[in-house]
Design a protein around this motif. Structure first.
Motif, PDB file in Angstrom:
ATOM      1  N   THR A 129       0.617   4.449   6.833  1.00 22.79           N
ATOM      2  CA  THR A 129       1.838   4.851   6.131  1.00 22.79           C
ATOM      3  C   THR A 129       1.684   6.242   5.519  1.00 22.79           C
ATOM      4  OG1 THR A 129       1.086   3.553   4.219  1.00 22.79           O
ATOM      5  CG2 THR A 129       2.739   2.546   5.640  1.00 22.79           C
TER       6      THR A 129
ATOM      7  N   TYR B 168       4.640   8.691   6.188  1.00 25.68           N
ATOM      8  CA  TYR B 168       5.591   8.890   5.095  1.00 25.68           C
ATOM      9  C   TYR B 168       5.247  10.050   4.162  1.00 25.68           C
ATOM     10  CZ  TYR B 168       7.619   4.301   6.202  1.00 25.68           C
ATOM     11  OH  TYR B 168       8.235   3.248   6.820  1.00 25.68           O
ATOM     12  N   TYR B 169       3.960  10.256   3.904  1.00 25.93           N
ATOM     13  CA  TYR B 169       3.603  11.304   2.928  1.00 25.93           C
ATOM     14  C   TYR B 169       2.277  11.978   3.315  1.00 25.93           C
ATOM     15  CZ  TYR B 169       0.929   7.365   0.917  1.00 25.93           C
ATOM     16  OH  TYR B 169       0.087   6.290   0.730  1.00 25.93           O
TER      17      TYR B 169
ATOM     18  N   PHE C 268       5.802  12.189  -0.997  1.00 26.95           N
ATOM     19  CA  PHE C 268       6.920  11.841  -0.129  1.00 26.95           C
ATOM     20  C   PHE C 268       7.997  12.906  -0.230  1.00 26.95           C
ATOM     21  CE2 PHE C 268      11.036   9.776   0.655  1.00 26.95           C
ATOM     22  CZ  PHE C 268      10.826   9.361   1.960  1.00 26.95           C
TER      23      PHE C 268
ATOM     24  N   MET D 139      10.235  13.722   6.144  1.00 26.95           N
ATOM     25  CA  MET D 139      10.371  12.417   6.801  1.00 26.95           C
ATOM     26  C   MET D 139      11.447  12.470   7.876  1.00 26.95           C
ATOM     27  SD  MET D 139       9.205   9.217   6.594  1.00 26.95           S
ATOM     28  CE  MET D 139       9.336   8.790   8.314  1.00 26.95           C
TER      29      MET D 139
ATOM     30  N   GLY E 147       8.347   0.633  10.090  1.00 27.20           N
ATOM     31  CA  GLY E 147       7.415   1.040   9.057  1.00 27.20           C
ATOM     32  C   GLY E 147       7.370   0.070   7.901  1.00 27.20           C
TER      33      GLY E 147
ATOM     34  N   MET F 177       6.833  -0.735   3.949  1.00 31.18           N
ATOM     35  CA  MET F 177       7.244   0.032   2.764  1.00 31.18           C
ATOM     36  C   MET F 177       6.447  -0.266   1.495  1.00 31.18           C
ATOM     37  SD  MET F 177       9.528   2.068   3.929  1.00 31.18           S
ATOM     38  CE  MET F 177      10.119   2.737   2.375  1.00 31.18           C
TER      39      MET F 177
ATOM     40  N   THR G 199       8.360   9.239  -4.537  1.00 28.80           N
ATOM     41  CA  THR G 199       8.875   7.912  -4.199  1.00 28.80           C
ATOM     42  C   THR G 199      10.298   7.699  -4.695  1.00 28.80           C
ATOM     43  OG1 THR G 199       6.641   6.990  -4.249  1.00 28.80           O
ATOM     44  CG2 THR G 199       8.447   5.433  -4.415  1.00 28.80           C
TER      45      THR G 199
ATOM     46  N   ILE H 224      13.242   7.781  -2.128  1.00 32.93           N
ATOM     47  CA  ILE H 224      13.291   6.901  -0.942  1.00 32.93           C
ATOM     48  C   ILE H 224      14.718   6.495  -0.598  1.00 32.93           C
ATOM     49  CG2 ILE H 224      12.765   4.564  -0.140  1.00 32.93           C
ATOM     50  CD1 ILE H 224       9.999   4.891  -1.271  1.00 32.93           C
TER      51      ILE H 224
ATOM     52  N   CYS I 117      12.998  -0.689   8.693  1.00 32.59           N
ATOM     53  CA  CYS I 117      12.266  -0.486   7.441  1.00 32.59           C
ATOM     54  C   CYS I 117      11.952  -1.863   6.848  1.00 32.59           C
ATOM     55  CB  CYS I 117      13.108   0.321   6.455  1.00 32.59           C
ATOM     56  SG  CYS I 117      13.762   1.861   7.137  1.00 32.59           S
TER      57      CYS I 117
END
Length: 198
Positions: free
Chosen positions: A88, A92-93, A98, A103, A126, A128, A138, A141, A161
């Motif tokens: 992840t 994601y980051y 993030f 993204m 993905g 979460m 975050t 999101i 997700c």
């Protein structure tokens, strides 16, 4: 006139959905995930799509065990240029924070790379849980999830997700449901009555 979207099999339901469907998977059963996720992944390959999976583990060394725990190992045995299994953090980051723009750019690139390689499309799933660990950024999101609905209009990557109901609180889940047109609850897929189209 806009090009008609392909309708694809998600694997775990007989109904076909347009590519570019943005799905929130709300689950509280690992057994259920072991039924749904391998079918979703396998049908990506059957539909001649690229497939990317982001597992919430720390290192690459842990990825095979994470895939095995979800019965994904066989489903992910496609060509190396068609299947991507990442952590992840990588998905994601990757810079430690993030970033919505980053993204969205990565998702767009995954779709465009699949098409350039001669594939019919791409899908992505993905986990979460990482969002509960205080990763900087975050708080963006839900904004990013909302913007994915615009992204898939131009780059129709099918996205799932995954949110574990045993870990996320009700307020967060309400926000999540507001930005996903389609949801999976109790192993059943449905058009989301809570979705608020921007």
């Amino acid at each position: 006139m806009a090009e008609a979207r392909r309708h694809i099999c998600l694997g775990f339901t007989e109904e076909r959905y347009p590519e570019g469907t943005h799905i929130c998977y709300l689950y509280n059963s690992d057994e259920e995930r072991r039924r749904i996720l391998p079918l979703f992944a396998r049908h990506a390959l059957l539909e001649n799509e690229a497939f990317g999976y982001l597992a919430d583990v720390e290192t690459h060394a842990e990825l095979p065990a994470a895939a095995a725990a979800l019965d994904l190992t066989h489903a992910l045995m496609g060509p190396a240029d068609q299947v991507q299994l990442l952590t992840t953090r990588e998905g994601y980051y990757p810079e430690g924070q993030f970033d919505s723009e980053g993204m969205l750019a990565r998702l767009r690139a995954q779709y465009l790379q699949a098409r350039a390689a001669g594939l019919a499309g791409a899908r992505f799933a993905g986990e979460m849980d990482w969002a509960l660990r205080g990763v900087p950024g975050t708080e963006h999101i839900i904004e990013c999830e909302s913007r994915i609905n615009d992204l898939v209009k131009e780059a129709p990557i099918t996205i799932m997700c995954q949110y574990d109901l045993r870990k996320f609180d009700g307020a967060m889940m309400f926000d999540v449901m507001n930005v996903h047109p389609v949801m999976i609850v109790g192993g059943h897929i449905l058009r989301n009555p809570f979705y608020k189209q921007a």
